[in-house]
Every structure is written in C-alpha cells, then in structure tokens.
Design a protein around this motif. Structure first.
Motif, PDB file in Angstrom:
ATOM      1  N   LYS A  98       0.781  -1.156  -0.006  1.00  0.00           N
ATOM      2  CA  LYS A  98       0.021  -0.042   0.073  1.00  0.00           C
ATOM      3  C   LYS A  98       0.905   1.286  -0.027  1.00  0.00           C
ATOM      4  O   LYS A  98       0.203   2.569  -0.632  1.00  0.00           O
ATOM      5  CB  LYS A  98      -0.974  -0.169   1.046  1.00  0.00           C
ATOM      6  CG  LYS A  98      -0.309  -0.263   2.550  1.00  0.00           C
ATOM      7  CD  LYS A  98      -1.616  -0.187   3.525  1.00  0.00           C
ATOM      8  CE  LYS A  98      -0.991  -0.816   4.858  1.00  0.00           C
ATOM      9  NZ  LYS A  98      -1.786  -1.612   5.378  1.00  0.00           N
ATOM     10  N   SER A  99       2.044   1.283   0.632  1.00  0.00           N
ATOM     11  CA  SER A  99       2.923   2.661   0.724  1.00  0.00           C
ATOM     12  C   SER A  99       3.476   2.399  -0.627  1.00  0.00           C
ATOM     13  O   SER A  99       3.955   3.899  -0.992  1.00  0.00           O
ATOM     14  CB  SER A  99       3.940   2.493   1.601  1.00  0.00           C
ATOM     15  OG  SER A  99       4.854   1.251   1.451  1.00  0.00           O
ATOM     16  N   LYS A 100       3.479   1.930  -1.338  1.00  0.00           N
ATOM     17  CA  LYS A 100       4.255   1.894  -2.788  1.00  0.00           C
ATOM     18  C   LYS A 100       3.356   1.980  -4.002  1.00  0.00           C
ATOM     19  O   LYS A 100       3.923   1.993  -5.408  1.00  0.00           O
ATOM     20  CB  LYS A 100       5.168   0.536  -3.093  1.00  0.00           C
ATOM     21  CG  LYS A 100       6.129   0.724  -2.127  1.00  0.00           C
ATOM     22  CD  LYS A 100       7.330  -0.770  -2.287  1.00  0.00           C
ATOM     23  CE  LYS A 100       8.413  -0.556  -1.246  1.00  0.00           C
ATOM     24  NZ  LYS A 100       9.224  -1.751  -1.630  1.00  0.00           N
ATOM     25  N   LEU A 101       2.020   1.892  -3.937  1.00  0.00           N
ATOM     26  CA  LEU A 101       1.084   1.915  -4.792  1.00  0.00           C
ATOM     27  C   LEU A 101       1.282   2.870  -6.164  1.00  0.00           C
ATOM     28  O   LEU A 101       1.192   2.601  -7.282  1.00  0.00           O
ATOM     29  CB  LEU A 101      -0.263   1.734  -4.499  1.00  0.00           C
ATOM     30  CG  LEU A 101      -0.784   0.325  -3.803  1.00  0.00           C
ATOM     31  CD1 LEU A 101      -2.074   0.554  -3.353  1.00  0.00           C
ATOM     32  CD2 LEU A 101      -0.217  -0.922  -4.443  1.00  0.00           C
ATOM     33  N   ASP A 102       1.415   4.140  -5.392  1.00  0.00           N
ATOM     34  CA  ASP A 102       1.631   5.381  -6.614  1.00  0.00           C
ATOM     35  C   ASP A 102       2.791   5.257  -7.174  1.00  0.00           C
ATOM     36  O   ASP A 102       2.960   5.202  -8.724  1.00  0.00           O
ATOM     37  CB  ASP A 102       1.670   6.431  -5.863  1.00  0.00           C
ATOM     38  CG  ASP A 102       0.163   7.029  -5.215  1.00  0.00           C
ATOM     39  OD1 ASP A 102      -0.887   6.578  -6.018  1.00  0.00           O
ATOM     40  OD2 ASP A 102       0.153   7.784  -4.381  1.00  0.00           O
ATOM     41  N   ALA A 103       4.079   4.590  -6.601  1.00  0.00           N
ATOM     42  CA  ALA A 103       5.238   4.479  -7.316  1.00  0.00           C
ATOM     43  C   ALA A 103       5.280   3.347  -8.286  1.00  0.00           C
ATOM     44  O   ALA A 103       5.742   3.161  -9.449  1.00  0.00           O
ATOM     45  CB  ALA A 103       6.465   4.183  -6.192  1.00  0.00           C
ATOM     46  N   ASN A 105       2.607   2.198  -9.658  1.00  0.00           N
ATOM     47  CA  ASN A 105       1.722   2.399 -11.043  1.00  0.00           C
ATOM     48  C   ASN A 105       2.559   3.389 -11.965  1.00  0.00           C
ATOM     49  O   ASN A 105       2.289   3.276 -13.099  1.00  0.00           O
ATOM     50  CB  ASN A 105       0.558   3.447 -10.421  1.00  0.00           C
ATOM     51  CG  ASN A 105      -0.547   3.674 -11.413  1.00  0.00           C
ATOM     52  OD1 ASN A 105      -0.274   3.407 -12.703  1.00  0.00           O
ATOM     53  ND2 ASN A 105      -1.736   4.276 -10.867  1.00  0.00           N
ATOM     54  N   THR A 106       3.578   4.473 -11.481  1.00  0.00           N
ATOM     55  CA  THR A 106       4.237   5.292 -12.209  1.00  0.00           C
ATOM     56  C   THR A 106       5.149   4.451 -12.959  1.00  0.00           C
ATOM     57  O   THR A 106       5.242   4.552 -14.240  1.00  0.00           O
ATOM     58  CB  THR A 106       5.042   6.366 -11.142  1.00  0.00           C
ATOM     59  OG1 THR A 106       4.090   6.888 -10.461  1.00  0.00           O
ATOM     60  CG2 THR A 106       5.591   7.172 -12.195  1.00  0.00           C
TER      61      THR A 106
END
Length: 176
Positions: A98-103, A105-106
């Motif tokens: 959960k803490s890495k989802l944005d990265a 996705n990027t």
C-alpha cells in the motif's frame, strides 16, 4: 576545536537517525535466498533485459509436478470451467504494498504469478513470479505476499476435464 567536535557529534547523530528511519531498500539479486521458511531463487532473463523470474517452488516439487498417467494427453480445461478468486490475490498485493502503490503505478509494473492448484481448489504451490528487473517490490514483501497467497487464494472447477490433470496450472498478471 570545540565547535568542530560539536558539529561532528551532531552530524554523526543525524546520520545514525536518518539511516535507521530510511533504511536501505533490499533489492533482488541473482541466486538463492531464504526468507522465513521460503526459498526464493532469482534469475535475470537473458532473453529480456528488463525481466526477472523468482522461482518459489516448494522443495517437494524441485523435480517437477506430477504428470498425467493416461497414455493420451488430457483435454485442456475449458474456458469457464475454472474460476480463480483474482480479487483476493490483487487485494493481497495492494494491502502489502500500500505505501508503494503510486510508485508501482508510475513504473507501470506488472507481476506475473504462476499458480499450481490441487483438485480441491487450494494452492498446491506457486512455481514462480515474474517482475521487472528494477521492481520496487522487495524480497521481504514478496515473502509476505507469497505466504498470504498460498493460504487465501482458491479456485473452483466445473466439468470433468480437470480431474484428468494431477495438478492444474494457472498464470495470472497483476498490473499496478
């Protein structure tokens, strides 16, 4: 001299605190690694410069999985005769990472999972995972994911074709 010593102590303390907070991100390296009670063997694929495979076969399957005993190959399992709860595996990945989802996705990361199911729908084994070589996922996170997948993911079967297969293979992609 007094100010230099004070500056040196403050700098040293700041570095120690920074290192303990940030910590070094562990990356996959080629070769075998034991985490918890699970063995992970990482291989960087020569055919694809940007992919790696992490083999997670249980020791009892190191020489392969059981093969059909009939003289003719069994019919393939028909589309719709096998249902795998893919929401569960996706939720496990998203929960652990959960803490890495944005990265993730990027980076447009894609994880490939190769399941091996028993006739009762439980996971008999997970043979391997496929990742980008520069994945943000760490071996420790994969261990946590693997442990949960083996317990929580289930399959259901209809028809009769699956009964002719000693084990049922199922590959899946998870995209971030």
């Amino acid at each position: 001299m007094k100010n230099f010593l004070r500056l040196l102590i403050i700098t040293t303390l700041a570095n120690v605190i920074w290192c303990s907070i940030v910590g070094a991100q562990e990356k996959f390296t080629e070769g075998k690694k034991i985490i918890g009670n699970q063995s992970f063997e990482t291989k960087f694929l020569e055919s694809s410069m940007n992919r790696m495979v992490v083999i997670t076969k249980l020791p009892q399957f190191k020489n392969g999985y059981p093969l059909p005993t009939s003289p003719t190959p069994p019919l393939p399992i028909r589309s719709g005769d096998m249902e795998v709860d893919t929401v569960v595996d996706r939720n496990i990945f998203f929960d652990v990472l959960k803490s890495k989802l944005d990265a993730l996705n990027t980076n447009k990361e894609v994880v490939i999972i190769n399941y091996v199911f028993d006739h009762d729908g439980n996971i008999l084994d997970i043979s391997s995972y496929g990742f980008p070589k520069n994945t943000l996922i760490t071996p420790k996170e994969l261990y946590m994911i693997d442990k949960r997948l083996r317990k929580e993911v289930k399959a259901t079967f209809k028809g009769r074709e699956y009964l002719e297969h000693p084990v049922i293979f199922y590959g899946r992609e998870i995209r971030f």
